[in-house]
Enzyme design. Sequence first.
Site, PDB file in Angstrom:
ATOM      1  N   GLU A  40      29.388  43.021  12.200  1.00 24.78           N
ATOM      2  CA  GLU A  40      29.495  42.975  10.744  1.00 24.78           C
ATOM      3  C   GLU A  40      28.241  43.556  10.085  1.00 24.78           C
ATOM      4  OE1 GLU A  40      31.548  39.200  12.377  1.00 24.78           O
ATOM      5  OE2 GLU A  40      29.886  40.540  12.915  1.00 24.78           O
TER       6      GLU A  40
ATOM      7  N   ASP B 114      26.252  44.456  56.596  1.00 17.92           N
ATOM      8  CA  ASP B 114      26.233  45.646  55.743  1.00 17.92           C
ATOM      9  C   ASP B 114      24.890  45.859  55.055  1.00 17.92           C
ATOM     10  OD1 ASP B 114      28.856  45.816  56.459  1.00 17.92           O
ATOM     11  OD2 ASP B 114      29.674  45.307  54.485  1.00 17.92           O
TER      12      ASP B 114
END
Length: 333
Positions: A45, A202
């Site tokens: 706004e 990983d």
Amino acid sequence: MRCLTLAAKGIRSVAPNPMVGAVLVCDGRIIGEGWHRRYGEAHAEVNCFASVKAKDEALIPHATLYVSLEPCSHYGKTPPCAKLVVSKHPKRVVVGMGDPNPLVAGKGIDIIKQAGIEVVCGVLEQQCRELNKRFLCLQEKHRPYITLKWAQSADGFIDAKRHQGEPKTPVVISNSVSKITVHKMRAENMAILVGANTALLDNPRLLTTRWTGNNPLRCAIDSKGVIPDSAHLMSNEAETIIFHDLPDLRTNAAKAWETIYNELAGKGIHSLIIEGGAVTLQSVIDCGMWDEAQVEVGTTTIGKGVKAPKIGLLPQSVKRLFNHTIIEYLHQE
């Protein structure tokens, strides 16, 4: 719809705040518009009214303000937008949806109405809810919005069998394009989590490197304390939380996930990607504590290995991405 288009521009920068857009219209012409650009900065706004040109300022009392979410009514990092709206006094305010945040929750709309401004609420509400599903999940369910993500081979495996210390590298399933979409997801969510086995085998960094945006909060489940300080997750490239002393995922998954979700919610984390291995992912699926899943099916075949998780639901959508299939599932609690 212009409000929603503007609001979506903040998807990588306003979390944990909601994405909000605002448009000021007079006699069918847009005289001002704005969106919440970055957490801690001016709300939609404020930016909307600030964008009005000097020659159009006299039109504001005759204009309609469209805003995708109820204007805030409290002092936070910025002053309350509801009071700004009252000071500008447009003729009418159209609100996409109310704000469930207890600090607002209808108070912003009441302030505007009490000033004698007409307020219409609930326009395109479902689209507004979808836009801010992560924010709404934290406010209404008091936990992060959970997205499951994995890639699986054409024959239903997520990897070959591997054990810590073996030189065998993971099977590459994702292609270069789908890897980019994964990093886009990381930029749009506040946290990402893997299990200890994934962290060990990983050694992922879990950073946002192939898309513009912030790094997510990195999380790992490590009840046995096996992740070393030398792991990439422990670097200072991004903040990391390691969850110790959790109930076993195989025997008391619901309690374990509840503990994780509560801690993240307490930190204001409104969204979490779970990118772990089969055990981690299947435990979330089995206890029903997730919201959506993105499954990439590649063209690679593995033959035998770690079977992909199973979801007993029909897909919400199936699409192709450079010869790979992307399957989306939605879960309703």
